[in-house]
Design an enzyme around this catalytic site. Sequence first.
Site, PDB file in Angstrom:
ATOM      1  N   GLN A 170      -9.704  58.808  24.674  1.00 45.72           N
ATOM      2  CA  GLN A 170      -9.897  57.370  24.889  1.00 45.72           C
ATOM      3  C   GLN A 170      -9.817  57.035  26.373  1.00 45.72           C
ATOM      4  O   GLN A 170      -9.038  57.628  27.114  1.00 45.72           O
ATOM      5  CB  GLN A 170      -8.884  56.556  24.085  1.00 45.72           C
ATOM      6  CG  GLN A 170      -7.435  56.901  24.288  1.00 45.72           C
ATOM      7  CD  GLN A 170      -6.533  56.076  23.402  1.00 45.72           C
ATOM      8  OE1 GLN A 170      -6.940  55.073  22.811  1.00 45.72           O
ATOM      9  NE2 GLN A 170      -5.279  56.471  23.290  1.00 45.72           N
ATOM     10  N   HIS A 192     -14.121  55.926  23.307  1.00 46.35           N
ATOM     11  CA  HIS A 192     -13.246  54.827  22.893  1.00 46.35           C
ATOM     12  C   HIS A 192     -13.749  53.520  23.501  1.00 46.35           C
ATOM     13  O   HIS A 192     -14.206  52.645  22.802  1.00 46.35           O
ATOM     14  CB  HIS A 192     -11.785  55.105  23.274  1.00 46.35           C
ATOM     15  CG  HIS A 192     -10.835  54.014  22.876  1.00 46.35           C
ATOM     16  ND1 HIS A 192     -10.381  53.071  23.765  1.00 46.35           N
ATOM     17  CD2 HIS A 192     -10.243  53.728  21.700  1.00 46.35           C
ATOM     18  CE1 HIS A 192      -9.554  52.230  23.145  1.00 46.35           C
ATOM     19  NE2 HIS A 192      -9.452  52.628  21.893  1.00 46.35           N
ATOM     20  N   ASP A 234     -14.370  51.801  19.993  1.00 50.06           N
ATOM     21  CA  ASP A 234     -13.453  50.890  19.310  1.00 50.06           C
ATOM     22  C   ASP A 234     -13.740  49.481  19.821  1.00 50.06           C
ATOM     23  O   ASP A 234     -13.555  49.197  21.012  1.00 50.06           O
ATOM     24  CB  ASP A 234     -12.010  51.293  19.611  1.00 50.06           C
ATOM     25  CG  ASP A 234     -11.005  50.572  18.718  1.00 50.06           C
ATOM     26  OD1 ASP A 234     -11.366  49.533  18.130  1.00 50.06           O
ATOM     27  OD2 ASP A 234      -9.851  51.053  18.619  1.00 50.06           O
ATOM     28  N   LYS A 327      -3.135  56.306  11.680  1.00 51.23           N
ATOM     29  CA  LYS A 327      -2.467  55.949  12.941  1.00 51.23           C
ATOM     30  C   LYS A 327      -0.999  56.318  12.809  1.00 51.23           C
ATOM     31  O   LYS A 327      -0.205  55.590  12.236  1.00 51.23           O
ATOM     32  CB  LYS A 327      -2.657  54.461  13.217  1.00 51.23           C
ATOM     33  CG  LYS A 327      -2.602  54.085  14.678  1.00 51.23           C
ATOM     34  CD  LYS A 327      -2.957  52.614  14.851  1.00 51.23           C
ATOM     35  CE  LYS A 327      -3.084  52.215  16.292  1.00 51.23           C
ATOM     36  NZ  LYS A 327      -4.453  52.358  16.810  1.00 51.23           N
TER      37      LYS A 327
END
Length: 416
Positions: A170, A192, A234, A327
């Site tokens: 990310q 990301h 994302d 997560k």
Amino acid sequence: MQIKDVLLVPGNGAFFYDDQEAIRSGAIQDGFIYVGAPITPGFKSIRIPASSLSVGLVLTDDTVVWGDMMNVQYSGAGGRDPLFDTNQISDLTSRVVAPRLLDVDASRFRGSCTDVLEALERRLPLAVEYGVSQALLRAAAHLQRKTMAEIICGEFNLPLPKHRVPIYCQSGDAREINVDKMILKGVDVLPHGLINSRQKFGVDGQTFMDFVKWVATRTRQIGRPGYNPVLHFDVYGWIGQEIGLEPQRIADFICKVADTVPGFTLNVESPADFGSTHAQIENYAEIVSILDNRNSGARIVVDERCNTLEDVRLFAEAKAAHLVQIKTPDVGSVADTARAVLICKENKVGAYVGGSCTETDLSAQASVHVSVATQADMMLAKPGMGVDEAFSIVGNEQNRLLAILNRRRAQNEKVG
């Protein structure tokens, strides 16, 4: 009993805790801070340094094994546990958890997790489950003279893994520089993008689409010959925020984005937040169905509203995502992370062992062992937002682990 003392040590997470609601509401960045008043309960400012709490189990041979507790970057959002409070968590762990730890058979990982993390009036904070279960996994590995991955394989009746798990990096806010780093290092899944504001998403998503196209072009420009990573973005619910919460319109937009990067698989994480787990499942399942019927090259990844093991089960059974982010600090016990991967596999849904930039080296390494043991579809390079450090921690741990497992397999075959 193998645990004779418990140590608790305050520490740092690798990034910051951010008030997602304040950022969504238009908080302006000034350098690295956000200007304005926080909205989410517990936050004294919009961005605060991430804290953690290490739990050390002192074994009878005086070895100390550790696990780290923390919450995720956007604590208190999307149905998650509130902001991590080191003092409160330390007090609770000392009073409730430590006495239980002194009474368990630490060589039995799942059994010890069940005994120690059992709820009384209500479930323990998920950060406590996460850190204590890491320490218990390391304790079982030490006592059985095995890797953490082998403990998971033994507890869940899984074969010793042979294959590496793709790594996803990310970018944080340093998008362009970090994309270049990822491409040069040959990262499997990137970047990301942190598309977490209207400014980054743009009117009708144009800024986001331009960024997607730039990442694809840049990959072809500076990537090695034949390098073809999965492109994973994302968007923190901004497709729904900007163009509305109608599944057909969201699916149309995602198809439009996918069409701009032919030859790449496109993952879109958190396209919209429908306000509850039930609504999220219902609407995500419809978006997935539309994309599948069109044979689109895009895949939906769920994050918000899919927190616990039970949430993962509901999304997987409803086919409400192509890929579920497990997560890790939100799931709780790392035993539940393993269970979550296996539930996704049973339902033929992708399993992505994620987590947060707020984690630590210890929690990242434990996640690698669970990911490899269960053969997840991908795992997050963590902690932090710097790419280099996280990719090194996760990638090197995986390489070392696979080398040990390959040697172990060769030894077993020789004996057999």
